[in-house]
Design a protein around this motif. Structure first.
Motif, PDB file in Angstrom:
ATOM      1  N   GLN A   2       0.826  -1.204   0.000  1.00  0.00           N
ATOM      2  CA  GLN A   2       0.000   0.000   0.000  1.00  0.00           C
ATOM      3  C   GLN A   2       0.862   1.257   0.000  1.00  0.00           C
ATOM      4  OE1 GLN A   2      -2.571  -0.367   3.420  1.00  0.00           O
ATOM      5  NE2 GLN A   2      -4.115  -1.519   2.261  1.00  0.00           N
ATOM      6  N   SER A   3       0.285   2.339  -0.492  1.00  0.00           N
ATOM      7  CA  SER A   3       0.976   3.631  -0.462  1.00  0.00           C
ATOM      8  C   SER A   3       1.210   4.050   0.985  1.00  0.00           C
ATOM      9  CB  SER A   3       0.138   4.691  -1.181  1.00  0.00           C
ATOM     10  OG  SER A   3      -0.041   4.342  -2.532  1.00  0.00           O
ATOM     11  N   THR A   7       3.815  13.228   0.416  1.00  0.00           N
ATOM     12  CA  THR A   7       4.535  13.988  -0.603  1.00  0.00           C
ATOM     13  C   THR A   7       5.762  14.691  -0.034  1.00  0.00           C
ATOM     14  OG1 THR A   7       2.434  14.383  -1.737  1.00  0.00           O
ATOM     15  CG2 THR A   7       4.285  15.752  -2.378  1.00  0.00           C
ATOM     16  N   TYR A  10       8.526  12.235   0.463  1.00  0.00           N
ATOM     17  CA  TYR A  10       9.164  11.887  -0.812  1.00  0.00           C
ATOM     18  C   TYR A  10      10.163  12.970  -1.218  1.00  0.00           C
ATOM     19  CZ  TYR A  10       9.837  10.970  -5.763  1.00  0.00           C
ATOM     20  OH  TYR A  10      10.417  10.731  -6.999  1.00  0.00           O
ATOM     21  N   GLN A  55       8.402  -2.303   3.478  1.00  0.00           N
ATOM     22  CA  GLN A  55       8.539  -0.853   3.318  1.00  0.00           C
ATOM     23  C   GLN A  55       9.914  -0.387   3.780  1.00  0.00           C
ATOM     24  OE1 GLN A  55       5.203   0.371   5.676  1.00  0.00           O
ATOM     25  NE2 GLN A  55       3.732   0.259   3.966  1.00  0.00           N
ATOM     26  N   LYS A  79       8.012   6.510  -5.973  1.00  0.00           N
ATOM     27  CA  LYS A  79       6.925   7.363  -6.447  1.00  0.00           C
ATOM     28  C   LYS A  79       5.605   6.609  -6.536  1.00  0.00           C
ATOM     29  CE  LYS A  79       7.187  11.373  -9.337  1.00  0.00           C
ATOM     30  NZ  LYS A  79       7.877  11.984 -10.476  1.00  0.00           N
ATOM     31  N   GLN A  80       5.691   5.304  -6.748  1.00  0.00           N
ATOM     32  CA  GLN A  80       4.480   4.489  -6.861  1.00  0.00           C
ATOM     33  C   GLN A  80       3.731   4.381  -5.536  1.00  0.00           C
ATOM     34  OE1 GLN A  80       5.255   0.718  -9.077  1.00  0.00           O
ATOM     35  NE2 GLN A  80       7.361   1.472  -9.144  1.00  0.00           N
ATOM     36  N   TYR A  81       4.404   4.732  -4.435  1.00  0.00           N
ATOM     37  CA  TYR A  81       3.813   4.539  -3.110  1.00  0.00           C
ATOM     38  C   TYR A  81       3.538   5.862  -2.396  1.00  0.00           C
ATOM     39  CZ  TYR A  81       5.227  -0.185  -4.150  1.00  0.00           C
ATOM     40  OH  TYR A  81       5.369  -1.414  -4.768  1.00  0.00           O
ATOM     41  N   ILE A  82       3.457   6.949  -3.180  1.00  0.00           N
ATOM     42  CA  ILE A  82       3.110   8.244  -2.597  1.00  0.00           C
ATOM     43  C   ILE A  82       1.616   8.294  -2.282  1.00  0.00           C
ATOM     44  CG2 ILE A  82       2.898  10.713  -3.066  1.00  0.00           C
ATOM     45  CD1 ILE A  82       5.425  10.590  -4.686  1.00  0.00           C
ATOM     46  N   LEU A  83       1.298   8.818  -1.114  1.00  0.00           N
ATOM     47  CA  LEU A  83      -0.095   9.065  -0.732  1.00  0.00           C
ATOM     48  C   LEU A  83      -0.534  10.373  -1.370  1.00  0.00           C
ATOM     49  CD1 LEU A  83       0.349   8.233   3.045  1.00  0.00           C
ATOM     50  CD2 LEU A  83      -1.139   6.937   1.492  1.00  0.00           C
ATOM     51  N   ASN A 114      -0.576  13.872  -6.590  1.00  0.00           N
ATOM     52  CA  ASN A 114       0.474  13.154  -5.855  1.00  0.00           C
ATOM     53  C   ASN A 114       1.735  13.995  -5.660  1.00  0.00           C
ATOM     54  OD1 ASN A 114       1.398  13.100  -8.488  1.00  0.00           O
ATOM     55  ND2 ASN A 114       2.135  10.988  -8.387  1.00  0.00           N
TER      56      ASN A 114
END
Length: 212
Positions: A2-3, A7, A10, A55, A79-83, A114
């Motif tokens: 899961q994300s 941001t 990241y 994670q 980046k695929q896991y940014i909320l 995102n």
């Protein structure tokens, strides 16, 4: 998986990866490189609480970044896991500003959710700036006057040197004719401010101060 990455987190990791690449290119001392690598890995892991093992392993792979190509690959995976900032409608935004007769809401279809810690835009026609974000789970809208500065300055939100302006909110005071104005200098370009933001605490602190 899961994300799980905000941001601002990241952007912090992105900054640390860039620093790691620069440090590797500036020294051939293996002891120094190892120390920087370990310190960088510790910094990014400490951003999070209650990471799963998968994670943690993913984040810890920052220690494998040696050059720009490694950094791009590592960051593209994260980046695929940014909320993402929860997308909101134009009507929801307008409901946050019930006293405003007319709001020029930006085209929400063009917003990269995102990449945002807050949604902000300028209305030069009315000399106002609008900020929408979430605080303690609730949507919050701030509307204030915005006067661009003639020279760059340090933004109160992202703490970077950018083209800034004075964002100010005026509220009624205790007396019938008393008013209180609070404000500070923030980025003219809210998208750039979001890209600079590496710690959401400064954003929350700014909002809390204006709402006090």
């Amino acid at each position: 998986m899961q994300s799980f990455i905000r941001t601002d987190q990241y952007h912090y990791i992105q900054e640390q990866a860039r620093t790691l690449v620069n440090s590797r290119s500036s020294t051939n001392d293996q002891d120094v490189t190892s120390a920087i690598k370990a310190m960088t890995q510790e910094k990014v892991i400490d951003l999070f609480h209650n990471l799963t093992e998968d994670q943690k392993q993913m984040i810890a792979q920052i220690d494998q970044v040696k050059d720009e190509a490694d950094a791009l690959f590592f960051l593209s995976r994260l980046k695929q896991y940014i909320l993402p900032f929860p997308s909101i409608t134009e009507n929801e935004i307008k409901q946050l500003f019930p006293k405003a007769k007319k709001i020029n809401v930006p085209n929400l279809e063009d917003v990269s959710w995102n990449q945002l810690s807050y949604l902000g835009w300028n209305d030069p026609g009315s000399l106002k700036k609008y900020i929408v974000t979430r605080r303690n789970g609730d949507l919050i809208g701030l509307q204030g006057s915005f006067t661009p500065s003639s020279q760059p300055g340090i933004c109160t939100i992202c703490h970077e040197t950018e083209d800034v302006g004075m964002f100010a909110i005026t509220k009624k005071g205790k007396g019938p004719e008393q008013t209180i104005t609070r404000g500070n200098y923030i980025c003219q370009d809210s998208d750039q401010c979001n890209r600079n933001l590496t710690d959401a605490y400064s954003l929350h602190q700014f909002i809390d101060r204006l709402q006090a």
